[in-house]
Design a protein around this motif. Structure first.
Motif, mmCIF file in Angstrom:
data_model
loop_
_atom_site.group_PDB
_atom_site.id
_atom_site.type_symbol
_atom_site.label_atom_id
_atom_site.label_comp_id
_atom_site.label_asym_id
_atom_site.label_seq_id
_atom_site.Cartn_x
_atom_site.Cartn_y
_atom_site.Cartn_z
ATOM 1 N N MET A 33 5.585 -7.388 -2.749
ATOM 2 C CA MET A 33 4.855 -5.968 -3.043
ATOM 3 C C MET A 33 3.840 -5.895 -2.042
ATOM 4 O O MET A 33 3.524 -4.772 -1.904
ATOM 5 C CB MET A 33 3.953 -6.377 -4.334
ATOM 6 N N LYS A 34 3.014 -7.080 -1.684
ATOM 7 C CA LYS A 34 1.986 -6.911 -0.619
ATOM 8 C C LYS A 34 2.668 -6.383 0.749
ATOM 9 O O LYS A 34 2.258 -5.716 1.541
ATOM 10 C CB LYS A 34 1.560 -8.223 -0.184
ATOM 11 N N GLU A 35 3.964 -7.110 0.957
ATOM 12 C CA GLU A 35 4.670 -6.553 2.202
ATOM 13 C C GLU A 35 5.065 -5.263 2.206
ATOM 14 O O GLU A 35 5.007 -4.512 2.974
ATOM 15 C CB GLU A 35 6.013 -7.590 2.440
ATOM 16 N N THR A 36 5.586 -4.683 1.186
ATOM 17 C CA THR A 36 5.996 -3.399 0.981
ATOM 18 C C THR A 36 4.848 -2.384 1.058
ATOM 19 O O THR A 36 4.900 -1.261 1.595
ATOM 20 C CB THR A 36 6.786 -3.091 -0.252
ATOM 21 N N LEU A 37 3.780 -2.924 0.356
ATOM 22 C CA LEU A 37 2.501 -2.169 0.612
ATOM 23 C C LEU A 37 2.047 -1.834 2.004
ATOM 24 O O LEU A 37 1.593 -0.762 2.320
ATOM 25 C CB LEU A 37 1.191 -2.818 -0.237
ATOM 26 N N GLU A 38 2.184 -2.933 2.723
ATOM 27 C CA GLU A 38 1.921 -2.884 4.063
ATOM 28 C C GLU A 38 2.855 -2.072 4.917
ATOM 29 O O GLU A 38 2.473 -1.277 5.880
ATOM 30 C CB GLU A 38 1.797 -4.300 4.708
ATOM 31 N N ASP A 39 3.987 -2.023 4.597
ATOM 32 C CA ASP A 39 5.124 -1.033 5.289
ATOM 33 C C ASP A 39 4.434 0.436 5.010
ATOM 34 O O ASP A 39 4.793 1.171 5.741
ATOM 35 C CB ASP A 39 6.394 -1.330 4.583
ATOM 36 N N VAL A 40 4.272 0.762 3.712
ATOM 37 C CA VAL A 40 3.950 2.041 3.023
ATOM 38 C C VAL A 40 2.541 2.346 4.040
ATOM 39 O O VAL A 40 2.577 3.597 4.537
ATOM 40 C CB VAL A 40 3.747 2.162 1.839
ATOM 41 N N THR A 41 1.657 1.580 4.162
ATOM 42 C CA THR A 41 0.508 1.777 4.883
ATOM 43 C C THR A 41 0.541 2.279 6.323
ATOM 44 O O THR A 41 -0.198 2.891 6.922
ATOM 45 C CB THR A 41 -0.942 1.219 4.508
ATOM 46 N N ARG A 42 1.766 1.316 6.888
ATOM 47 C CA ARG A 42 1.809 1.626 8.311
ATOM 48 C C ARG A 42 2.237 3.037 8.416
ATOM 49 O O ARG A 42 2.151 3.503 9.590
ATOM 50 C CB ARG A 42 2.744 0.515 8.685
ATOM 51 N N LEU A 43 3.211 3.104 7.675
ATOM 52 C CA LEU A 43 3.868 4.488 7.682
ATOM 53 C C LEU A 43 2.936 5.494 7.436
ATOM 54 O O LEU A 43 2.930 6.883 8.040
ATOM 55 C CB LEU A 43 5.046 4.529 6.471
ATOM 56 N N GLU B 182 -6.294 4.567 3.865
ATOM 57 C CA GLU B 182 -7.671 4.654 3.987
ATOM 58 C C GLU B 182 -8.039 5.142 2.720
ATOM 59 O O GLU B 182 -9.119 5.100 2.450
ATOM 60 C CB GLU B 182 -7.878 5.732 4.882
ATOM 61 N N ARG B 183 -7.102 5.298 1.768
ATOM 62 C CA ARG B 183 -7.555 6.027 0.298
ATOM 63 C C ARG B 183 -7.036 5.446 -0.521
ATOM 64 O O ARG B 183 -6.766 6.124 -1.983
ATOM 65 C CB ARG B 183 -7.055 7.663 0.450
ATOM 66 N N MET B 184 -7.017 4.229 -0.704
ATOM 67 C CA MET B 184 -6.345 3.088 -1.765
ATOM 68 C C MET B 184 -7.170 3.520 -2.930
ATOM 69 O O MET B 184 -6.496 3.492 -4.103
ATOM 70 C CB MET B 184 -6.197 1.761 -1.452
ATOM 71 N N LYS B 185 -8.435 3.689 -2.822
ATOM 72 C CA LYS B 185 -9.293 3.561 -4.377
ATOM 73 C C LYS B 185 -9.456 4.846 -4.656
ATOM 74 O O LYS B 185 -10.213 5.221 -5.804
ATOM 75 C CB LYS B 185 -10.574 2.921 -3.906
ATOM 76 N N GLN B 186 -9.079 5.994 -3.837
ATOM 77 C CA GLN B 186 -9.304 7.252 -4.497
ATOM 78 C C GLN B 186 -8.225 7.770 -5.611
ATOM 79 O O GLN B 186 -7.290 7.353 -5.435
ATOM 80 C CB GLN B 186 -9.092 8.051 -3.113
ATOM 81 N N GLU B 187 -8.751 8.625 -6.386
ATOM 82 C CA GLU B 187 -7.791 9.096 -7.441
ATOM 83 C C GLU B 187 -6.655 9.962 -6.929
ATOM 84 O O GLU B 187 -6.928 10.924 -6.092
ATOM 85 C CB GLU B 187 -8.627 9.836 -8.617
ATOM 86 N N GLY B 188 -5.492 9.952 -7.362
ATOM 87 C CA GLY B 188 -4.375 10.712 -6.915
ATOM 88 C C GLY B 188 -4.610 11.922 -6.753
ATOM 89 O O GLY B 188 -4.311 12.803 -5.872
ATOM 90 N N GLY B 189 -5.204 12.736 -7.905
ATOM 91 C CA GLY B 189 -5.360 14.137 -8.100
ATOM 92 C C GLY B 189 -6.224 14.549 -7.115
ATOM 93 O O GLY B 189 -6.396 15.701 -6.948
ATOM 94 N N THR B 190 -7.328 13.944 -6.238
ATOM 95 C CA THR B 190 -8.047 14.218 -5.352
ATOM 96 C C THR B 190 -7.554 14.222 -3.965
ATOM 97 O O THR B 190 -8.268 14.788 -3.024
ATOM 98 C CB THR B 190 -9.453 13.336 -5.412
ATOM 99 N N LEU B 191 -6.135 13.799 -3.835
ATOM 100 C CA LEU B 191 -5.825 13.955 -2.526
ATOM 101 C C LEU B 191 -5.361 15.371 -2.126
ATOM 102 O O LEU B 191 -4.989 16.137 -3.025
ATOM 103 C CB LEU B 191 -4.622 13.010 -2.416
#
Ligand SMILES: Nc1ncnc2c1ncn2[C@@H]1O[C@H](COP(=O)(O)OP(=O)(O)OP(=O)(O)O)[C@@H](O)[C@H]1O
Ligand SMILES: [Mg+2]
Length: 252
Positions: free
Chosen positions: A128-138, A144-153
């Motif tokens: 899971m951590k590796e895939t998360l890193e892939d996604v944030t690299r992409l 930068e917004r991991m803790k932000q609520e999805g609806g505020t994006l």
């Protein structure tokens, strides 16, 4: 590396064993025949676009691949095996993942929580951590917004989140339903660069789009859907210069 032959993906004639194959797929909503017999193939490593006007049946095609709708006829195969008996969850486990139209993220959950939901079949913490890193690299914006609520994006960021969430399932086949919908041109460019990057990492992609120009520029082959039927198919560059396509979809 020298390339002695054109890549298989650059040929309009599709040979070799497809990763995804639809044969004469039919879907009805009550009395309405939404798909009247769709046949298409996606080879391993390809980006294939499916374009067509509102109501042509693009989303219905993706839903039928995910097993979200019963077929009225025809077959869907993954790597040569029929998916007829497989639930949607099983299809996800077999490597098919959908980033749905309209994004459908969870607005009150954080970005990280939304992403974690996409990995519900991969509870292994390290994977899971590796895939998360892939996604944030992409998509550094998501990082930068991991803790932000999805609806505020922003709309574009929500689209990145929807694609990121689909990637968390570690698919071999990624289905994208209108990733450019309602998004500012600058973010559309970013998202399509990411789509090309995802393909380079080895994920096969079926891309549904109404933005014909960028879809044909990003894909190797394309299918044109018209009222539940394949009207045209072929090499993406050839379709982009086809007068019929230019008149109907490229405003030319
Ligand atoms: N749940 C439903 N009940 C009845 N008809 C439906 C349903 N979902 C879709 N349809 C109909 O099926 C047809 C195909 O719809 P679909 O959503 O697949 O089109 P689409 O190509 O994705 O269009 P768009 O570009 O607007 O998203 C349309 O005529 C639509 O009205
Ligand atoms: Mg749709």
């Amino acid at each position: 590396m020298r390339v002695a032959h054109p890549t298989r993906a650059s040929l309009a004639i599709v040979d070799g064993a497809p990763l995804l194959e639809l044969t004469d797929v039919k879907v009805s909503y009550g009395g309405i025949k939404a798909l009247k017999g769709i046949s298409l193939r996606v080879l391993p490593g390809e980006i294939v676009a499916m374009i067509g006007a509102n109501g042509a049946g693009k989303t219905t095609t993706l839903k039928s691949i995910m097993g979200l709708l019963p077929l009225a006829g025809g077959a869907v195969k993954l790597a040569g095996r029929s998916l007829a008996e497989d639930s949607t969850e099983k299809r996800v486990a077999e490597g098919i993942s959908l980033a749905p139209e309209g994004r459908a993220i969870f607005p009150t959950l954080t970005v990280l929580e939304n992403l974690e939901l996409g990995a519900y079949l991969h509870r292994d913490a390290r994977a899971m951590k590796e895939t998360l890193e892939d996604v944030t690299r992409l998509f550094p914006r998501l990082g930068e917004r991991m803790k932000q609520e999805g609806g505020t994006l922003s709309g574009g960021e929500q689209q990145m989140l929807a694609i990121g969430r689909a990637l968390m399932a570690r698919p071999r086949l990624l289905l994208l339903d209108e990733p450019s919908l309602g998004i500012a041109p600058k973010l559309v460019q970013q998202i399509f660069r990411a789509i090309a990057e995802i393909a380079r990492s080895g994920v096969t992609i079926l891309l549904v789009e109404q933005n014909t120009r960028i879809a044909l520029a990003t894909s190797q082959r394309a299918y044109v859907l018209r009222t539940g039927e394949i009207a045209l198919e072929g090499d993406a560059k050839e379709l982009a210069s086809n007068p019929e396509i230019q008149a109907a979809y490229l405003g030319g």
